[in-house]
Design a protein around this motif. Structure first.
Motif, PDB file in Angstrom:
ATOM      1  N   ALA A 164     -25.491 -37.840  28.170  1.00 38.74           N
ATOM      2  CA  ALA A 164     -24.270 -37.835  28.983  1.00 38.74           C
ATOM      3  C   ALA A 164     -24.158 -39.077  29.857  1.00 38.74           C
ATOM      4  CB  ALA A 164     -24.231 -36.589  29.859  1.00 38.74           C
ATOM      5  N   GLY A 165     -25.108 -40.001  29.708  1.00 38.35           N
ATOM      6  CA  GLY A 165     -25.062 -41.238  30.485  1.00 38.35           C
ATOM      7  C   GLY A 165     -25.700 -41.151  31.852  1.00 38.35           C
ATOM      8  N   LEU A 166     -26.457 -40.082  32.129  1.00 39.04           N
ATOM      9  CA  LEU A 166     -27.094 -39.945  33.432  1.00 39.04           C
ATOM     10  C   LEU A 166     -28.347 -40.811  33.522  1.00 39.04           C
ATOM     11  CD1 LEU A 166     -26.702 -36.086  33.860  1.00 39.04           C
ATOM     12  CD2 LEU A 166     -25.589 -37.846  35.245  1.00 39.04           C
ATOM     13  N   ASP A 167     -28.584 -41.342  34.699  1.00 38.03           N
ATOM     14  CA  ASP A 167     -29.722 -42.217  34.972  1.00 38.03           C
ATOM     15  C   ASP A 167     -30.868 -41.363  35.516  1.00 38.03           C
ATOM     16  OD1 ASP A 167     -31.544 -44.106  35.816  1.00 38.03           O
ATOM     17  OD2 ASP A 167     -30.241 -44.991  37.337  1.00 38.03           O
ATOM     18  N   VAL A 168     -31.865 -41.097  34.686  1.00 38.50           N
ATOM     19  CA  VAL A 168     -32.999 -40.264  35.104  1.00 38.50           C
ATOM     20  C   VAL A 168     -34.032 -41.146  35.780  1.00 38.50           C
ATOM     21  CG1 VAL A 168     -34.772 -38.641  34.390  1.00 38.50           C
ATOM     22  CG2 VAL A 168     -32.597 -38.708  33.150  1.00 38.50           C
ATOM     23  N   ARG A 169     -34.310 -40.872  37.045  1.00 37.71           N
ATOM     24  CA  ARG A 169     -35.257 -41.687  37.797  1.00 37.71           C
ATOM     25  C   ARG A 169     -36.689 -41.156  37.702  1.00 37.71           C
ATOM     26  NH1 ARG A 169     -32.223 -45.088  41.376  1.00 37.71           N
ATOM     27  NH2 ARG A 169     -30.633 -45.851  39.926  1.00 37.71           N
ATOM     28  N   ALA A 170     -36.851 -39.840  37.585  1.00 33.97           N
ATOM     29  CA  ALA A 170     -38.217 -39.304  37.579  1.00 33.97           C
ATOM     30  C   ALA A 170     -38.213 -37.848  37.154  1.00 33.97           C
ATOM     31  CB  ALA A 170     -38.850 -39.433  38.960  1.00 33.97           C
ATOM     32  N   VAL A 171     -39.377 -37.413  36.707  1.00 36.77           N
ATOM     33  CA  VAL A 171     -39.668 -35.997  36.516  1.00 36.77           C
ATOM     34  C   VAL A 171     -40.713 -35.612  37.557  1.00 36.77           C
ATOM     35  CG1 VAL A 171     -40.743 -34.291  34.990  1.00 36.77           C
ATOM     36  CG2 VAL A 171     -39.131 -35.955  34.051  1.00 36.77           C
ATOM     37  N   VAL A 172     -40.474 -34.503  38.241  1.00 38.26           N
ATOM     38  CA  VAL A 172     -41.429 -33.981  39.221  1.00 38.26           C
ATOM     39  C   VAL A 172     -42.038 -32.705  38.657  1.00 38.26           C
ATOM     40  CG1 VAL A 172     -41.764 -33.102  41.559  1.00 38.26           C
ATOM     41  CG2 VAL A 172     -40.124 -34.949  41.141  1.00 38.26           C
ATOM     42  N   LEU A 173     -43.348 -32.693  38.475  1.00 33.40           N
ATOM     43  CA  LEU A 173     -44.046 -31.495  38.028  1.00 33.40           C
ATOM     44  C   LEU A 173     -44.485 -30.717  39.256  1.00 33.40           C
ATOM     45  CD1 LEU A 173     -46.239 -32.866  35.087  1.00 33.40           C
ATOM     46  CD2 LEU A 173     -44.050 -31.650  34.963  1.00 33.40           C
ATOM     47  N   SER A 174     -44.027 -29.464  39.338  1.00 34.14           N
ATOM     48  CA  SER A 174     -44.259 -28.695  40.553  1.00 34.14           C
ATOM     49  C   SER A 174     -44.326 -27.197  40.244  1.00 34.14           C
ATOM     50  CB  SER A 174     -43.127 -28.977  41.543  1.00 34.14           C
ATOM     51  OG  SER A 174     -43.273 -28.217  42.718  1.00 34.14           O
ATOM     52  N   PRO A 175     -45.204 -26.456  40.943  1.00 33.85           N
ATOM     53  CA  PRO A 175     -46.233 -26.971  41.844  1.00 33.85           C
ATOM     54  C   PRO A 175     -47.447 -27.467  41.068  1.00 33.85           C
ATOM     55  CG  PRO A 175     -46.316 -24.580  41.806  1.00 33.85           C
ATOM     56  CD  PRO A 175     -45.171 -24.977  40.907  1.00 33.85           C
ATOM     57  N   TRP A 176     -47.886 -28.670  41.366  1.00 35.07           N
ATOM     58  CA  TRP A 176     -49.021 -29.264  40.681  1.00 35.07           C
ATOM     59  C   TRP A 176     -50.315 -28.732  41.295  1.00 35.07           C
ATOM     60  CZ3 TRP A 176     -49.459 -31.653  36.245  1.00 35.07           C
ATOM     61  CH2 TRP A 176     -50.628 -32.363  35.943  1.00 35.07           C
ATOM     62  N   PRO A 177     -51.209 -28.208  40.478  1.00 39.48           N
ATOM     63  CA  PRO A 177     -52.436 -27.612  41.030  1.00 39.48           C
ATOM     64  C   PRO A 177     -53.411 -28.660  41.543  1.00 39.48           C
ATOM     65  CG  PRO A 177     -52.489 -27.587  38.639  1.00 39.48           C
ATOM     66  CD  PRO A 177     -51.123 -28.081  39.022  1.00 39.48           C
ATOM     67  N   GLN A 178     -54.254 -28.264  42.467  1.00 34.82           N
ATOM     68  CA  GLN A 178     -55.267 -29.179  42.988  1.00 34.82           C
ATOM     69  C   GLN A 178     -56.265 -29.574  41.900  1.00 34.82           C
ATOM     70  OE1 GLN A 178     -56.995 -27.254  46.442  1.00 34.82           O
ATOM     71  NE2 GLN A 178     -55.528 -28.253  47.801  1.00 34.82           N
ATOM     72  N   ASP A 179     -56.526 -28.657  40.988  1.00 30.59           N
ATOM     73  CA  ASP A 179     -57.467 -28.911  39.909  1.00 30.59           C
ATOM     74  C   ASP A 179     -56.766 -28.642  38.572  1.00 30.59           C
ATOM     75  OD1 ASP A 179     -59.746 -29.434  38.483  1.00 30.59           O
ATOM     76  OD2 ASP A 179     -60.665 -27.473  38.823  1.00 30.59           O
ATOM     77  N   PRO A 180     -55.974 -29.604  38.097  1.00 35.53           N
ATOM     78  CA  PRO A 180     -55.198 -29.363  36.873  1.00 35.53           C
ATOM     79  C   PRO A 180     -56.096 -29.150  35.658  1.00 35.53           C
ATOM     80  CG  PRO A 180     -55.091 -31.669  37.507  1.00 35.53           C
ATOM     81  CD  PRO A 180     -55.740 -30.955  38.640  1.00 35.53           C
ATOM     82  N   THR A 181     -55.638 -28.308  34.755  1.00 40.36           N
ATOM     83  CA  THR A 181     -56.350 -28.074  33.512  1.00 40.36           C
ATOM     84  C   THR A 181     -56.134 -29.254  32.566  1.00 40.36           C
ATOM     85  OG1 THR A 181     -54.481 -27.009  32.433  1.00 40.36           O
ATOM     86  CG2 THR A 181     -55.917 -25.599  33.775  1.00 40.36           C
ATOM     87  N   PRO A 182     -56.964 -29.370  31.536  1.00 36.68           N
ATOM     88  CA  PRO A 182     -56.719 -30.424  30.541  1.00 36.68           C
ATOM     89  C   PRO A 182     -55.317 -30.334  29.939  1.00 36.68           C
ATOM     90  CG  PRO A 182     -58.926 -29.547  30.266  1.00 36.68           C
ATOM     91  CD  PRO A 182     -58.250 -28.680  31.294  1.00 36.68           C
ATOM     92  N   MET A 183     -54.803 -29.109  29.738  1.00 37.22           N
ATOM     93  CA  MET A 183     -53.456 -28.966  29.197  1.00 37.22           C
ATOM     94  C   MET A 183     -52.419 -29.526  30.161  1.00 37.22           C
ATOM     95  SD  MET A 183     -51.249 -25.544  28.305  1.00 37.22           S
ATOM     96  CE  MET A 183     -51.179 -25.121  30.045  1.00 37.22           C
ATOM     97  N   GLU A 184     -52.544 -29.223  31.450  1.00 33.87           N
ATOM     98  CA  GLU A 184     -51.580 -29.709  32.432  1.00 33.87           C
ATOM     99  C   GLU A 184     -51.614 -31.233  32.525  1.00 33.87           C
ATOM    100  OE1 GLU A 184     -51.498 -25.792  35.358  1.00 33.87           O
ATOM    101  OE2 GLU A 184     -53.117 -27.275  35.525  1.00 33.87           O
ATOM    102  N   ALA A 185     -52.821 -31.799  32.504  1.00 36.01           N
ATOM    103  CA  ALA A 185     -52.938 -33.259  32.536  1.00 36.01           C
ATOM    104  C   ALA A 185     -52.331 -33.882  31.283  1.00 36.01           C
ATOM    105  CB  ALA A 185     -54.406 -33.654  32.670  1.00 36.01           C
ATOM    106  N   SER A 186     -52.552 -33.244  30.135  1.00 39.19           N
ATOM    107  CA  SER A 186     -51.967 -33.733  28.893  1.00 39.19           C
ATOM    108  C   SER A 186     -50.451 -33.615  28.912  1.00 39.19           C
ATOM    109  CB  SER A 186     -52.536 -32.952  27.705  1.00 39.19           C
ATOM    110  OG  SER A 186     -51.906 -33.330  26.494  1.00 39.19           O
ATOM    111  N   ASN A 187     -49.942 -32.505  29.453  1.00 39.13           N
ATOM    112  CA  ASN A 187     -48.484 -32.339  29.555  1.00 39.13           C
ATOM    113  C   ASN A 187     -47.873 -33.479  30.350  1.00 39.13           C
ATOM    114  OD1 ASN A 187     -48.553 -29.953  28.123  1.00 39.13           O
ATOM    115  ND2 ASN A 187     -48.402 -28.631  29.924  1.00 39.13           N
ATOM    116  N   ARG A 188     -48.506 -33.822  31.455  1.00 38.34           N
ATOM    117  CA  ARG A 188     -47.989 -34.892  32.295  1.00 38.34           C
ATOM    118  C   ARG A 188     -47.946 -36.208  31.530  1.00 38.34           C
ATOM    119  NH1 ARG A 188     -48.575 -39.236  34.922  1.00 38.34           N
ATOM    120  NH2 ARG A 188     -47.971 -39.523  37.114  1.00 38.34           N
TER     121      ARG A 188
END
Length: 232
Positions: A164-188
């Motif tokens: 649609a022509g929108l300017d995406v500046r960032a993706v925010v992953l929330s709430p991000w855990p203090q100790d992310p799993t390998p899957m969460e780190a890979s998702n990021r």
């Protein structure tokens, strides 16, 4: 108009918290900022303990009246177009866009929060949240979950936004855990690589007061997202 439009990959992904963090962080830095959310639904539902309704939270952070943040407010937890139909209220897209622009002009900077995801209909004839974002012309910040399923949901949202022509500046992953799993780190890493987008993490906020929300957002690159590196 200077500001950001906050959308989510789905409902209940922390979009309102991220929007409130942005407003509170800018306000704490001395920026005169306004908040806008076109429609709030679900006010009949029992709120999360200690967390105000979305428009009340944004209003508190921006120093505004809740009714000025969200011009339309409905009880049932349903899509905005259905909420309007059930209440016998005709949702006027032009009025919503004008209300947002007015707040942006009065405050100088606007944080607008959508409703659910980009393809949520605001009206029964197919006016989408994405259409409002396009009308306002603000850069987009996408809020997503860190866990299972987020790659697909986030990449689809990016595709829809850019189509649609929108300017995406960032993706925010929330709430991000203090100790992310390998899957969460890979998702990021996968979203950043395949989506061609900056991905940042936002941990769980300590509370919903302005100081706590501003502290949570202290490391976010808001100046870059706003396109003004000289901003606070």
């Amino acid at each position: 108009m200077r500001g950001l439009f906050v959308t989510g990959t789905d409902t209940e992904v922390g979009k309102s918290v991220v929007a409130a963090v942005l407003v509170a962080t800018l306000a704490a830095r001395g920026v005169r900022v306004g908040a806008f959310k076109p429609v709030v639904t679900g006010l009949d539902e029992e709120p999360e303990p200690g967390k105000p309704a979305d428009h009340e939270l944004l209003a508190r952070c921006a120093g505004m009246a809740p009714a000025d943040v969200a011009p339309l407010r409905f009880g049932p937890a349903v899509s905005p177009h259905l909420a309007g139909e059930l209440a016998g209220v005709a949702i006027e897209p032009g009025a919503l866009a004008e209300a947002a622009r007015r707040t942006g002009a009065e405050r100088g900077t606007l944080i607008a929060e959508g409703v659910g995801g980009l393809l949520v209909p605001l009206t029964s004839d197919g006016y989408l949240v994405r259409d409002l974002a396009v009308e306002l012309g603000l850069p987009l910040v996408v809020v997503a979950r860190p866990g299972l399923g987020t790659i697909n949901h986030t990449l689809l949202t990016l595709e829809s936004a850019r189509g649609a022509g929108l300017d995406v500046r960032a993706v925010v992953l929330s709430p991000w855990p203090q100790d992310p799993t390998p899957m969460e780190a890979s998702n990021r890493a996968t979203i950043e690589a395949l989506g061609g987008v900056e991905v940042v993490e936002l941990g769980r906020v300590a509370g919903f007061g302005g100081a706590e929300l501003a502290a949570a957002g202290s490391a976010l690159p808001l100046a870059r997202w706003l396109g003004d590196d000289a901003s606070p």
